[in-house]
Every structure is written in structure tokens, then in C-alpha cells.
Write a protein that holds these residues in place. Sequence first.
Motif, short mmCIF file in Angstrom:
data_model
loop_
_atom_site.label_atom_id
_atom_site.label_comp_id
_atom_site.label_asym_id
_atom_site.label_seq_id
_atom_site.Cartn_x
_atom_site.Cartn_y
_atom_site.Cartn_z
N ILE A 152 -115.08 -71.33 99.25
CA ILE A 152 -115.75 -70.21 99.90
C ILE A 152 -115.83 -69.04 98.92
N PHE A 212 -124.96 -62.61 96.18
CA PHE A 212 -125.18 -62.96 97.59
C PHE A 212 -125.91 -64.29 97.76
N ALA A 234 -122.87 -66.61 97.72
CA ALA A 234 -121.73 -66.26 98.59
C ALA A 234 -121.89 -66.89 99.97
N ASP A 235 -120.76 -67.19 100.60
CA ASP A 235 -120.76 -67.69 101.96
C ASP A 235 -120.64 -66.52 102.95
N TYR A 236 -119.83 -65.53 102.56
CA TYR A 236 -119.66 -64.33 103.38
C TYR A 236 -119.89 -63.12 102.50
N GLY A 237 -120.39 -62.05 103.09
CA GLY A 237 -120.63 -60.88 102.28
C GLY A 237 -120.60 -59.60 103.06
N ILE A 238 -120.33 -58.53 102.32
CA ILE A 238 -120.43 -57.19 102.88
C ILE A 238 -121.26 -56.36 101.90
N LYS A 241 -127.31 -73.46 99.23
CA LYS A 241 -126.23 -72.91 100.06
C LYS A 241 -126.82 -72.37 101.35
N VAL A 272 -125.93 -66.53 103.50
CA VAL A 272 -124.67 -65.80 103.52
C VAL A 272 -124.50 -65.12 104.90
N THR A 273 -123.28 -65.18 105.40
CA THR A 273 -122.96 -64.49 106.65
C THR A 273 -122.55 -63.06 106.31
N LEU A 274 -123.33 -62.09 106.76
CA LEU A 274 -123.02 -60.70 106.40
C LEU A 274 -122.20 -60.02 107.50
N VAL A 275 -121.25 -59.23 107.03
CA VAL A 275 -120.40 -58.47 107.94
C VAL A 275 -120.67 -57.00 107.67
N ASP A 276 -120.69 -56.20 108.72
CA ASP A 276 -120.98 -54.78 108.56
C ASP A 276 -119.86 -54.07 107.78
N LEU A 289 -114.37 -59.58 108.66
CA LEU A 289 -114.42 -60.56 107.57
C LEU A 289 -113.12 -61.37 107.51
N LEU A 294 -113.05 -63.90 110.27
CA LEU A 294 -113.92 -65.05 110.00
C LEU A 294 -113.28 -66.00 108.98
N LEU A 295 -112.68 -65.41 107.96
CA LEU A 295 -112.08 -66.25 106.92
C LEU A 295 -110.88 -67.02 107.46
N ASP A 354 -112.76 -69.13 111.16
CA ASP A 354 -113.90 -70.04 110.97
C ASP A 354 -113.76 -70.86 109.69
N ALA A 355 -113.63 -70.14 108.58
CA ALA A 355 -113.58 -70.85 107.30
C ALA A 355 -112.20 -71.45 107.06
#
Lengths: 323, 249
Positions: free
Chosen positions: A282, A295, A298-302, B224, B227-231, B238, B241-242, B245-246
Amino acid sequence: MSVLIYAENVDGKFKKYAFEAVSYGASLAGKLGTDAIALSIGEVAEEELLSLGKYGAGKIISIADSRLDILENAAYTKVIAEVAGKVDVKVVVFASNNTGKALAPRVSVALHAGFVGNAMSLPLEVEPLMFKKMVFNGKAIGYIKLKSEKAVLTLARNSFGIHESPKDAAVETMEIALDDSLFAVKLKDRHKITGKILLTDAEVVVSGGRGMKSADNWGPLEEFAEVLGAATACSRPVSDEGWRPHEEHTGQTGKIIAPNVYFALGISGAVQHVAGVSGSKIIVAVNTDKEAPIFEVADYGIVGDVMKVLPQLIEAAKELKEG
Amino acid sequence: MKILVLISNVPDTTTKVKFGDGNKELDVSGVQWIINPWDELALTRALELKESSGGKIEKVSVITAGSKVVEPTLRKALAIGADDAIRVDVEARDAYEVSAALAEAVKDENFDLILAGIESSDYNNSAVGGMLSEFLSMPSISSVTSVEQEDEGFSVKREIEGGTEVLAINQPFVAIVQKGIAINPRIPSMRGIMMARKKPLVVKEVSAVGALTEFDHFELPAPKGKVTLVDADNAKELIRLLHEDAKVI
Ligand SMILES: Cc1cc2nc3c(=O)[nH]c(=O)nc-3n(C[C@H](O)[C@H](O)[C@H](O)COP(=O)(O)OP(=O)(O)OC[C@H]3O[C@@H](n4cnc5c(N)ncnc54)[C@H](O)[C@@H]3O)c2cc1C
Ligand SMILES: Nc1ncnc2c1ncn2[C@@H]1O[C@H](COP(=O)(O)O)[C@@H](O)[C@H]1O
């Protein structure tokens, strides 16, 4: 026929990557309908040697010769090739670390065996053997087929994982005659890194780029890493600037790592950087620029300022760890 | 003393990788070829060693196994400062074939130090340096981060699992080098480019040995997921989720 796994010890103990190599070798032996034999070189206690049985090694061959206290590639190659001959080897497995990279290619020549560097799967076909491997720094995957009887491979880190399949293992000690002419290097100094999570071993890595702005801003990043039990890393310009030590530099010209999760904080995600971390399960990115290439991988991002995001991440991680 | 630097000719690292012929080989149209980054650093270090040796190191040679298309890359190495270049004329299909060809070409040359890179950026094998040393029955030291000349031989620093070692060696050997060996690669100067044209580039023929592996086909990794974005104001999400979920922390 057999699958031989070189199980490296560090100061008499096996580490995770040795267990991974044995787990892989045992599954491979299962596929080939043959036995998995682990090979240990150096002084290792019987109980520690037997622990390899837990991951599927039916036999553990142990060779202790005080001259082998130092990694002398030619001598180690001779030992491994001789053992391979004795056990009628089909495949020799190494972990893809400094030691595996030093030995596996030499052993492949000594055995006239086709070489697969950084294999990432069990064979997809057995006759002839075919493996998946990373090519072009992770930009593509190659399916490589063996044309030789035997094969030697290095296993990409964290690509298989540790699997238990306990066997009643037995230890066999062996002696291999080694000519003094095989020893060429003299040890002048050895420096062990202790008490720190090694970047290449870490399951969690927190890494900072130029977006961290200066050497003085690393406090929160280190705190976040500490709460998570993570190793710290950085992009190349950060180590070039001297903000962080060179050992932390990841990427094509730095360390290649494959943790479970890689936090890229203020890192743009240049191809040369991603080349070193694309094996991560990840990838998490924090970056002010929503168009930053990081991005895309990336799998997750801010999308935001890392200095504002980090305190929240630290707090949440603390709650999680204490919770 | 003589130093040999192995040069791998690879696509520029920013190349967009495509495959042709039913995904059986790299589509080289439009590819810019470069000296493998590690080899560029190895060459830089070799030249530094020569310059600071007070004449003890007479020559730095470079070698590549490949067809005529690798010659511009060898010329670039000459422009950077190598004294002469060897091209071993084979279209090798795997590291074994490359190493066997290199070994045959240099076995009578008695180099005191051979430098190879830790990995080519094309097929990511980390093989040729080690294989060559076994073919030549020479000592090898891998994961090398520094090479210094000392007394009659060299002092070499290498990374081992969990630490570093400094070794002394007094006989010809192969050093397989990685980060640290030199900081900034040298680039060709105008004068270097002019001089490179007159430097020797010899072509050597060797007997064929045959490859022990071959690529069946290649594929590009599955794209891929998005990407899942978090505010940014809700960064704590985040961590959840990590964890949930992950399942990675
Ligand atoms: C042959 C070669 C080999 C190379 N090898 C490597 C290698 O091994 N490893 C490597 O890393 N690089 C390597 N590079 C360099 C690489 O091309 C990039 O230049 C480098 O990775 C960029 O580092 P960076 O992302 O830290 O910096 P930058 O590209 O400057 O990116 C900084 C990022 O931080 C973001 N940012 C700025 N402020 C903030 C903030 N307050 N909060 C959050 N984000 C912010 C910006 O939007 C930007 O995306 C190599 C280059 C070459 C030519
Ligand atoms: N065709 C080649 N000719 C000369 N040297 C090579 C060649 N291929 C690889 N090398 C050397 O071997 C190193 C490791 O490459 P590889 O084994 O392909 O990952 C490179 O950095 C080069 O120093």
C-alpha cells in the motif's frame, strides 16, 4: 531431486526474510513433488536451525567453518555448489538481499543453472519452469522460462510472505573442504546497526521528500514513525541536501524496499523514486499538489500540507496503538 | 594497474515502456539509450582512483557486450574519460550469455580491478558482476559503497545484512558497486567529446555459449485502482482506513 534454500543467519539468528525464502522453497518443492532442504552456513544453535522446519524444510544442512565467519563470495559459492551436487538440486533459492545478490549469480555459473533475479511468484509452469519477475524497475512484469536443467533464483522481498507448514526436521552437519586460495578479503572493521528498525526489514516505512521543506521539520515525521514502529526513509534530494542520512535514500539509485505500507510525505513521485518503492503493498501520499504523480501510484492520499496533516496522523496512530 | 568498468546500455529511466511482437520484446522505437546509472557512478569512481593514484593506475577501460547499437553509449563513456573501450560482439539474451562473453573477452587482459553495477535498470537481475567473477575464478565483493586505493591493494566498504564492513584486498577482484561509490556522475565535456572520437574502440568476437533463460512474454502491470482520497481536515480517517480496510497498520 531437491529444492535447496540458502537460509542466512545474522549473528546466529534467522530473520524474517530467511523464513520467507524457506516458506517459498517448501511450496516450490511441493509443486515439483520433491523435498525442501535448507542450508545454513556459520555457527547456529541446533534449536535455531530446527526452527526452519516450521516453514517446511525437511532437512537442514549446517556447515560451520570459522573461515566462513566472513562473507567470502568465492568460498560460499563453492560450499553451496558442492552441497547442491550432493542433494541433486533442481532449484536453489536465495532471498534477494545483499547476500543473495552476492552469491546467487556465482552459484548459477558454478551449477550451469539458469538464473532468475527477483522472482515474484511460484513457477507458473513446471516443464519448463517459468517465473514472474519484475523488469524495468517495476514498470513491467516479465515471464521468464528456464532452458537449463537447473535453476537458481533470488526471491523478491515480501513477494511471497511467511507460511507455516511444519515438518519434522533433522539437522545434518557437513564439512566441505575449502582451499585457502578461496579466501581473499581481510576484515578491517565491522559496524552493526542495532536498536533501529532497518529500512529494508521494515513493514511500515514513513518517508519524506523535499515537500518537508527543511532538515528541521523532521521531528513530527520521526514521531509518527515511532508510534507506528516504522522505519524512516527519504527521497534522493533530501539525502543529497544532507537533511537526512544517505542510508535512508530510496529509489532507483538508493534502496529498493517493499514494505506493507509506504507513506510518501511531500514526495512528488518521480519515476526514479517510485522505482524503489513500487513493490510496497500500500502506498499513501500526502502532497499539496493534487496533480503530483505520486497520486497515480498511491492507494490512499491526502491533498494537503504535510505539516498540518502529520499532527492529526500522530494523534490517530497513538489512539490506535493505545486503544 | 588497470581498471575495467562494465557498462550496461539501458533505456533512459523515464522511458515509457512498451512491448512489440506480441509482447515478446521491448519496443525500442524512440528509446533513448543511456549508461546504466550505477555504471556511470562506477566509471566516475574509476577515473577518480586513476587521477589520485600518482600514475600507479595507468588505464581505465570500459566494456559492453552488445551489437553495434551500443557503440554510442561506449563513446559516451570515452567522452566522460575512459581511455579505451571494448565491444564484445554478441546479441546476448540473458545474463549468463553476457557474462560468458565478457569473461572470454577479458580473461587474458589481467585487470587489477573490475567494477560492475549492482543492477541494470532494464531487466533488474543483479547478476552480471557476480557471474563474471565466477567465470574468471576471481574474488568478488558485492554491495560496495566505497573503494579506496591502499598500500598494495584496495580498501573496500560494503553493506552486509544489518551493517557495514571494511575489507582489505590485495589481489585482482570484482567490485559490484551501489549507492555511495561516487556522488555525482561525471558528464562529458566538449573537449571530452572531441577526444572520444580518437580513442580506441575495439570490437571482439567470442564463441557463442547459448542462453540458459528466455523471456516468454512481458506484460504491463494492471492499472492501479483509483486513489482513495481523505480530506485534509479529517486526516484521522486515513489511519482508520489503513487499519480496518487495508489492514496494514
Ligand atoms: C538517474 C536518476 C536517478 C535518480 N534516482 C533517484 C532515487 O533513487 N530516488 C529519488 O527519490 N530520486 C531519484 N532521482 C531524482 C528524481 O528524479 C526526483 O528529482 C526526486 O525524486 C524528487 O524528490 P522529491 O519528490 O522529494 O522532491 P520534489 O520533486 O521537489 O517534490 C516535492 C513535492 O512536495 C510537495 N510539497 C511541497 N510542499 C508541501 C507541503 N507543505 N506538504 C505536502 N507536500 C508538499 C510538492 O507538491 C512536490 O510534489 C533520480 C534522478 C535521476 C536523473
Ligand atoms: N551487456 C553488458 N555488457 C557489459 N556489462 C554489463 C552488461 N549487462 C550488465 N552489465 C554489468 O552488470 C551490472 C548488473 O547488471 P544486471 O546483471 O543486468 O542487472 C551492470 O550495472 C553492468 O555493470
